[in-house]
Structure formats: C-alpha cells, structure tokens
Design an enzyme around this catalytic site. Structure first.
Site, PDB file in Angstrom:
ATOM      1  N   ARG A  72      28.173  -5.818 -23.389  1.00  0.00           N
ATOM      2  CA  ARG A  72      27.123  -4.979 -23.566  1.00  0.00           C
ATOM      3  C   ARG A  72      25.535  -5.828 -23.789  1.00  0.00           C
ATOM      4  O   ARG A  72      25.762  -6.821 -24.372  1.00  0.00           O
ATOM      5  CB  ARG A  72      27.234  -4.229 -24.731  1.00  0.00           C
ATOM      6  CG  ARG A  72      26.376  -3.187 -25.204  1.00  0.00           C
ATOM      7  CD  ARG A  72      26.525  -2.429 -26.653  1.00  0.00           C
ATOM      8  NE  ARG A  72      27.761  -1.592 -26.381  1.00  0.00           N
ATOM      9  CZ  ARG A  72      28.359  -1.197 -27.452  1.00  0.00           C
ATOM     10  NH1 ARG A  72      27.902  -1.289 -28.612  1.00  0.00           N
ATOM     11  NH2 ARG A  72      29.561  -0.365 -27.360  1.00  0.00           N
ATOM     12  N   ARG A 141      22.057  -3.843 -34.481  1.00  0.00           N
ATOM     13  CA  ARG A 141      22.325  -3.592 -32.860  1.00  0.00           C
ATOM     14  C   ARG A 141      21.040  -3.538 -32.357  1.00  0.00           C
ATOM     15  O   ARG A 141      19.852  -3.257 -32.664  1.00  0.00           O
ATOM     16  CB  ARG A 141      23.313  -2.212 -32.799  1.00  0.00           C
ATOM     17  CG  ARG A 141      24.646  -2.314 -33.583  1.00  0.00           C
ATOM     18  CD  ARG A 141      25.318  -3.658 -32.930  1.00  0.00           C
ATOM     19  NE  ARG A 141      26.765  -3.431 -33.480  1.00  0.00           N
ATOM     20  CZ  ARG A 141      27.619  -2.708 -32.983  1.00  0.00           C
ATOM     21  NH1 ARG A 141      27.652  -1.808 -32.084  1.00  0.00           N
ATOM     22  NH2 ARG A 141      28.896  -2.600 -33.491  1.00  0.00           N
ATOM     23  N   LYS A 224      28.240  -2.163 -38.580  1.00  0.00           N
ATOM     24  CA  LYS A 224      27.352  -2.267 -37.717  1.00  0.00           C
ATOM     25  C   LYS A 224      26.010  -1.683 -38.460  1.00  0.00           C
ATOM     26  O   LYS A 224      25.829  -0.953 -39.355  1.00  0.00           O
ATOM     27  CB  LYS A 224      27.650  -1.368 -36.557  1.00  0.00           C
ATOM     28  CG  LYS A 224      27.903  -0.105 -37.020  1.00  0.00           C
ATOM     29  CD  LYS A 224      28.516   0.830 -35.750  1.00  0.00           C
ATOM     30  CE  LYS A 224      29.640   0.408 -34.962  1.00  0.00           C
ATOM     31  NZ  LYS A 224      30.082   1.304 -33.873  1.00  0.00           N
ATOM     32  N   LYS A 226      21.917  -0.113 -37.429  1.00  0.00           N
ATOM     33  CA  LYS A 226      21.322   0.412 -36.066  1.00  0.00           C
ATOM     34  C   LYS A 226      19.608   0.798 -36.990  1.00  0.00           C
ATOM     35  O   LYS A 226      19.204   1.467 -37.757  1.00  0.00           O
ATOM     36  CB  LYS A 226      21.815   1.817 -35.684  1.00  0.00           C
ATOM     37  CG  LYS A 226      23.234   1.398 -35.194  1.00  0.00           C
ATOM     38  CD  LYS A 226      23.839   2.421 -34.542  1.00  0.00           C
ATOM     39  CE  LYS A 226      25.266   1.647 -34.065  1.00  0.00           C
ATOM     40  NZ  LYS A 226      26.016   2.681 -33.132  1.00  0.00           N
ATOM     41  N   CYS A 447      29.987  10.111 -23.868  1.00  0.00           N
ATOM     42  CA  CYS A 447      30.542   8.723 -23.998  1.00  0.00           C
ATOM     43  C   CYS A 447      31.237   8.409 -23.060  1.00  0.00           C
ATOM     44  O   CYS A 447      32.032   9.153 -22.444  1.00  0.00           O
ATOM     45  CB  CYS A 447      30.996   8.608 -25.421  1.00  0.00           C
ATOM     46  SG  CYS A 447      32.602   9.317 -25.302  1.00  0.00           S
ATOM     47  N   CYS A 453      37.667   3.184 -23.177  1.00  0.00           N
ATOM     48  CA  CYS A 453      37.629   2.996 -24.587  1.00  0.00           C
ATOM     49  C   CYS A 453      39.089   3.389 -25.321  1.00  0.00           C
ATOM     50  O   CYS A 453      39.728   4.220 -24.989  1.00  0.00           O
ATOM     51  CB  CYS A 453      36.787   4.142 -24.960  1.00  0.00           C
ATOM     52  SG  CYS A 453      36.714   3.981 -26.904  1.00  0.00           S
ATOM     53  N   CYS A 492      36.191  11.105 -28.914  1.00  0.00           N
ATOM     54  CA  CYS A 492      36.665  10.969 -30.513  1.00  0.00           C
ATOM     55  C   CYS A 492      35.554  11.090 -31.505  1.00  0.00           C
ATOM     56  O   CYS A 492      34.515  11.210 -31.002  1.00  0.00           O
ATOM     57  CB  CYS A 492      37.378   9.759 -30.553  1.00  0.00           C
ATOM     58  SG  CYS A 492      36.193   8.312 -31.129  1.00  0.00           S
ATOM     59  N   CYS A 496      29.551   8.543 -30.253  1.00  0.00           N
ATOM     60  CA  CYS A 496      28.835   7.515 -29.639  1.00  0.00           C
ATOM     61  C   CYS A 496      27.762   8.375 -28.708  1.00  0.00           C
ATOM     62  O   CYS A 496      26.751   7.566 -28.492  1.00  0.00           O
ATOM     63  CB  CYS A 496      29.788   6.670 -28.790  1.00  0.00           C
ATOM     64  SG  CYS A 496      30.527   5.589 -29.624  1.00  0.00           S
TER      65      CYS A 496
END
Ligand code: SRM
Ligand code: SF4
Length: 579
Positions: A72, A141, A224, A226, A447, A453, A492, A496
């Site tokens: 990424r 991120r 994480k 953001k 996503c 994934c 899920c 995302c």
C-alpha cells in the site's frame, strides 16, 4: 508522558517493543528463502506498508496457501506524480496481479506480490517518488484531503500543504525502512524545517528524548490512527470517520487562519460485540495555524499515553474519547498543548462531492475526474481502463489525485489536449461524462474482500456491480428510475469502504449474507443503523422492494433515501413493511 504501565499488554505491544524500531524479525526473515513470513514478522511488515495475504480462491485443503503480499502506498492527499503512476503500472505486471487498486484513503494497493519480489517492488516505488512507510500499522495512516486540484481556491492548497506537513511530522523516524528495503540508502527528505522543529520540540512532555522515535517511542501507537483535512462545505473525505478531522479556516483574503478540529471518529466494529461500534467524531474546537503541529502532537500523545494497549478491540482513540467524555479528553489535550482550545468557527453545511468529469482547475488548465468502479484499475474484455490510463499519463506526463471515493482525477491538462485525451479514454470504453454513469454505481464503494482479504466473510468488490444493477432495477420497478443514493458494501464489519456512513449499506455477516444498514446521511454526517442482521444475497429484491415502495409513498419532496429512513425510524418502517 506514559504513566503506569498497563497490566497485561496485547501481544503485539511486546513485539513492537522487541522489534528494535520495526527491524526484527522482519529483516532476518526477508533474507530467508521462504514463501512467507512468520506471524511476528507479519506484524512488523505492516509498518513497512505490506500485508501478508493468500489468494483465497486457490486454497486447497492440505496444501500450502498461495502466499502473496499486498503493498500500500502512502501519498498524502492522493497525489501521484506521473513517474510513480507509470512505475506502479509496470510493477503490477512485473510482480503483481496485473491490477492496481485505488483505496478509500486515496492510496494505491498492489496485490499478488511474492515474498521474494517484495524488496525489488518497494525499491522501484521509492526510486520513483513513492513510499509505503507507515501505510499500515499502529501509526498515522495516509492523510486524506479533497482531491479537486483547484488552483484558484486557496483553501484546497492549504489542505494539501498541511496533509504533506502533518504526514511528515508523524512519519516513522526509524532507519529500518531504508536499511531493510533500500540497502541503507536514505532518500533525501523534502521535509519543511518547521516540521522538523515541531517534531523535536518538547511541548509539555509530548516527546521521547531517547531512541529513534520522538513521537511514537518504542511501542508506537496503541492502534492505527487516521487524519483528514478538508475545506468548509466539502465532505469528500468523510471527515467524521477520522481520528482527527481538520477544516481549514481562512480570512476574507483567502489567507489561512487556523483549523476547526474534530476527533474520535472510527468505523471498525465486530458483529455481536456491543462494546465495539462505529462512531462519529466530536467537535473539539478551533486552533490558530501556528498551533496546529502542537495540537496534532497533543492529540496523538493523549492516545499514545492513555489509549488501551491491552485489548486491541478497544484501542482506537474513539473508545478513549467515548470512555472519558469529550471534556476530559479535551482537558488532557490542552495540557499537552499548553493552552485552551477556542470554540469552533461556524461552517456551512457539508456536501458529498466527487468532482468527476471535465472541469477548469482555475489556472487555465483542466482536470478530468474518472469514475473507477471500486477503485480497480485493470483491463477486462470490454474495458481497457489500465491501458488507456497508461497511454494518457505516459503521453502527456500528467499528475493525478486519487479520491476518497476510489476514483482518479487527472490534472494539469492543457485544454489543447482535451479532445485527444477524451478520445483515448472513450475508445477504451472509459466513460468521461459522469452523467452517463448510473448514479448508484457512481456513488458506490466496495472494499476488496475476496479473494485477497483474510478477514472477509463475504464477497464485496466482486459482488457490488451486480448488486448495484439489481438495486437500480428494483428502483425502476417501483417508479424511482433516477433515484440517487450512496450505497456501500464491505465483506466484514471492519468498515473499510465506510459503510456506516452510507444511505444503504451491506456488511458481510455470514457467507453470502449481509447485515443491512439504513439511514446514513447523503453527505456522510450521520451514522446509519443496522436494520437487519442477515439478508441472504438472493433475497435482495424481496428485502428492498417494500422499503422503496414505502419511501416513494411517504417521502417528503426531494428527501433522500437516507434522510427518509432516519426521519421515519425503523419502528415505523418495520410496521409498514412487516419485517
Ligand atoms: Fe481497512 C484491515 C483494506 C480503509 C478499517 N483493511 C484491512 C485489511 C488490511 C485486512 C487485514 O487486516 O488483513 C484489508 C486489506 C484488503 C485487501 O485485500 O487489500 C483492508 N482498508 C482497506 C482498503 C484497501 C479498502 C478499500 O476499499 O480501499 C482501504 C485502505 C486505505 C488506505 O489506503 O490506507 C481501507 N479500513 C479502511 C477504512 C476507511 C478509512 O480509513 O477511511 C476503515 C474504517 C475507518 C476506521 O479505521 O475506523 C478501515 N481495516 C479496517 C479495520 C478495522 C479497524 C478498527 O478500528 O477496528 C481493519 C482490521 C483491523 O485493523 O484490525 C482493517
Ligand atoms: Fe477485508 Fe473487512 Fe476491510 Fe473488507 S471491510 S477489506 S473484508 S477487513
């Protein structure tokens, strides 16, 4: 600074600490002739921008998984210079799976890279002005901004400027990345002196004096983190889903004065675990521009020092704010900041904006926003998107900004080249007039989910095109053929594609079944709510039709589907449709 140590740290906390600032066991395992990394190395690999995955379509019982890596990029504001685009495109063929994937945070992902090719892939990206450092892991991120390259609206420029500067401020400082992937060769940093100064200044105990990471220390963040920066009225970045959301505030002359600050958004959750939830960011206040780096450090330090390091399901900053309340959170931030945060400045209403199609960018040049279904840049039997984009970027050497809606805006286009560029794209079946794209497809996102994934319960990217077409067909049947709405799907509950901010969302809950969320705002300022836990994909029409019929009958003039579901409430909808 860090107070009492937590009683029982999450396993990954010890790994981070032992890793010697993100070096081991990754560096050693990379040298080994194996197809994949161990669980410990996988965790450290994330900070370098890569996830170990396996192609789930190729799983065979009793055989080794088809291991491959996802990479990424970290490119604040979605900016991709032509050189990097062309390098990524080559890499997709050399080492990847012949596709590139634009992400919901304005990055690029390559899938399908074998472990033995990971170093060559990263090297080529970095040599071509890219980076993957900090694209994943418990750090800040990719920073999002509106993608529209308006040159005559200074607010947009401030977003890009501060996205770059805050990304530099919070970039991991360890030498590990250069040692492991670039044979120790550190690329020249273009960091502004004010950023370096802000990073090392010890505002009220926000930094560590020992070691390689003044802001993150040996353990990095609990989870994480953001950030998005936008201009008043533009919610193309889904501001309220971010740990920190900033809105630039300018004076009448267009000069930057400061920022409105929001904090504590986040979408990840787990089915049937009430203690995990999607959350909208709270308004915190306003800070002058000179205080912005200290403010960012103060918020990050609050999460660093008080965020949960024991239970990773509870370690995002949204839980800290939720548990403490905004007042206590703000008071702690003010302690690190060393001053009071002022009240918010008044803002206009936010809008959903995608900037697709041809536009003037304000300096005589043009930009073109291209709709890319679920962000997948590829060639198919009927659509030669990847080939056409490569030709355009190569021939005209144009930069692009990836958008938070998984699209691409090519900019700095000489008006003399407009016709030729349009022709190349149209010949490849790429639609350049957004009015010719179904509005549901245009505004929808999925996503990646299957097959890459590891967390996917259901299909998402591969299912959404069919689902969108089926939604449109039900709408036509009930007499709403042109209705616009924001539809999002994920495989899920991690969220995302930011489903919990959509008007209609499908969140994978069991194989082939989805939780359905309704009632999000058309401008992503309100959370949707779960209407049903399990809708089998085959039941899509019978589930949606009665609700759409009710909407048609009861909606107020030009009321959106999301606003209607929110206004009426689920109890009344259920009473009317019978489920
Ligand atoms: Fe995500 C994990 C893909 C944006 C919440 N996300 C993953 C992983 C890496 C799966 C894994 O951990 O093994 C997915 C890789 C799939 C693949 O095959 O490529 C993945 N996330 C993505 C992307 C590519 C989706 C997309 O359609 O573009 C996005 C990459 C963004 C980027 O460039 O950085 C992506 N992920 C998001 C967002 C949206 C956002 O950031 O605006 C969210 C919800 C917002 C939030 O963070 O609250 C999101 N991803 C998660 C979570 C749940 C986090 C949580 O707080 O619980 C996970 C799982 C985790 O962290 O444990 C996750
Ligand atoms: Fe994977 Fe779930 Fe994220 Fe989709 S939402 S990419 S299935 S983690």
């Amino acid at each position: 600074m860090v107070s009492t140590p937590p009683v029982k740290l999450a396993k990954v906390e010890a790994l981070k600490q032992r890793s010697n600032y993100l070096r081991e066991p990754l560096a050693t395992e990379l040298q080994q002739d194996t197809t994949h990394f161990t669980e410990d190395a996988i965790q450290i690999l994330k900070y370098h921008g890569s996830y170990q995955q396996d192609n789930r379509d190729n799983r065979v019982k009793g055989q080794e998984k088809d291991y491959q890596m996802m990479l990424r990029t970290r490119n604040p504001g979605g900016f991709i210079p032509p050189q990097l685009y062309l390098a990524m495109d080559e890499l997709a063929s050399e080492y990847g799976n012949e596709t590139m994937r634009i992400t919901t945070r304005q990055g690029f992902q390559l899938h399908g890279i074998l472990k033995k090719n990971l170093k060559a892939t990263i090297q080529k990206m970095v040599k071509n002005l890219g980076s993957t450092l900090g694209a994943c892991g418990d750090v800040n991120r990719n920073i999002m901004t509106p993608p529209a390259p308006f040159k005559n609206l200074p607010e947009y420029g401030y977003c890009w400027e501060y996205a770059d500067k805050i990304a530099d401020l919070l970039a991991p400082q360890t030498g590990a990345y250069y040692e492991i992937w670039l044979d120790g060769e550190k690329s020249v940093s273009g960091e502004a002196p004010e950023v370096a100064k802000a990073r090392s200044s010890n505002g009220n105990g926000t930094i560590f004096h020992e070691g390689e990471e003044p802001i993150y220390g040996t353990q990095y963040l609990p989870r994480k983190f953001k950030i998005a920066i936008t201009v008043p009225g533009d919610n193309s970045v889904d501001l309220f889903s971010q740990d920190i959301g900033l809105v630039v505030i300018t004076n009448a002359q267009g000069e930057l004065q400061g920022f409105n600050v929001y904090a504590g958004g986040g979408l990840g959750r787990t089915h049937n675990k009430e203690e995990t939830f999607a959350r909208i960011a709270d308004p915190i206040g306003y800070v002058a521009k000179d205080d912005i780096y200290t403010l960012i450090k103060a918020i990050v330090s609050t999460q660093r020092d008080y965020g949960d390091r024991e239970n990773r399901r509870h370690s995002r900053m949204k839980y800290l704010i939720n548990d403490w309340g905004v007042e206590k959170f703000t008071a702690q931030v003010e302690k690190y900041l060393g001053k009071k945060i002022e009240p918010l400045k008044k803002l206009p209403k936010f809008k959903y904006l995608d900037f697709l199609g041809w536009h003037e960018q304000g300096d005589g040049k043009l930009f073109l926003g291209i709709s890319i279904e679920n962000g997948r840049v590829h060639d198919t039997a009927t659509l030669k998107l990847r080939t056409a984009l490569r030709e355009v970027i190569q021939k005209y050497q144009l930069p692009m900004r990836l958008t938070p809606h998984q699209n691409a805006l090519i900019h700095d286009i000489d008006p003399a080249d407009q016709e030729a560029i349009d022709k190349i794209l149209t010949a490849a079946n790429v639609v350049t007039d957004p009015n010719k794209i179904d509005s549901i497809l245009r505004m929808s996102m999925a996503c990646p989910a299957m097959p890459t994934c590891g967390l996917a319960v259901t299909e998402s990217e591969r299912a959404l095109p069919g689902v969108n077409a089926r939604i449109r067909s039900v709408l036509k049947e009930v007499g709403l053929p042109k209705l616009k709405m924001v539809v999002r799907m994920t495989g899920c509950p991690n969220g995302c594609a930011r489903p919990y901010l959509a008007e209609l969302a499908f969140v994978g809950s069991f194989p082939e079944s989805y939780q359905v969320w309704l009632g999000g705002a058309p401008n992503q300022t309100r959370l949707a709510q779960p209407y049903t836990e399990r809708m089998h994909i085959n039941d899509l029409e019978s589930f949606l039709k009665p609700i759409f019929v009710l909407f048609k009958q009861e909606r107020k003039k030009s009321e959106s589907f999301g606003d209607f579901c929110d206004r009426l409430g689920f109890e009344k909808i259920r009473a009317a449709v019978g489920y």
